[in-house]
Design an enzyme around this catalytic site. Structure first.
Site, short mmCIF file in Angstrom:
data_model
loop_
_atom_site.label_atom_id
_atom_site.label_comp_id
_atom_site.label_asym_id
_atom_site.label_seq_id
_atom_site.Cartn_x
_atom_site.Cartn_y
_atom_site.Cartn_z
N HIS A 251 -12.24 -5.12 41.63
CA HIS A 251 -13.36 -4.64 42.45
C HIS A 251 -14.57 -5.53 42.21
O HIS A 251 -14.46 -6.62 41.66
CB HIS A 251 -13.65 -3.17 42.14
CG HIS A 251 -14.15 -2.95 40.76
ND1 HIS A 251 -15.48 -2.94 40.43
CD2 HIS A 251 -13.48 -2.78 39.59
CE1 HIS A 251 -15.62 -2.76 39.12
NE2 HIS A 251 -14.41 -2.66 38.60
N ALA A 252 -15.75 -5.09 42.58
CA ALA A 252 -16.95 -5.92 42.60
C ALA A 252 -17.26 -6.66 41.31
O ALA A 252 -17.44 -7.87 41.32
CB ALA A 252 -18.16 -5.08 43.02
#
Length: 91
Positions: free
Chosen positions: A15-16
């Site tokens: 993810h980010a």
């Protein structure tokens, strides 16, 4: 072509935060590196230096990915990228 595999260690996948850390490191290389799930065709790989492209893959914790490059001069750098992916950045 040089290939290395890595198992995603971050608990919520690529993810980010882990994608950003990985993309920044890949972007520092003087060679093109791609990433894809293990078993997917080479044509479906995305640029490892693009955080958005990485996140679009939807790679989850425990999945195995393949890093590829045609540039022999960055073979050792791929090991560093593998280490980033195999570190839990959510701990």
């Amino acid at each position: 072509m040089i290939e290395k595999t890595a198992t995603i260690a971050s608990r919520v996948g690529l993810h980010a935060r882990p994608a950003s850390i990985f993309a920044d490191a890949a972007g520092d290389l003087d060679a093109e590196v791609t990433i894809a799930r293990l078993g997917e065709p080479v044509e479906e790989a995305v640029g490892a230096d693009s955080m958005l492209a990485l996140m679009s893959l939807g790679i989850e914790h425990g999945e195995v990915v393949v890093l590829r490059t045609d540039d022999d001069s960055v073979a050792d750098a791929l090991d560093a990228l593998v280490l980033i992916l195999e570190t839990d950045h959510d701990a």
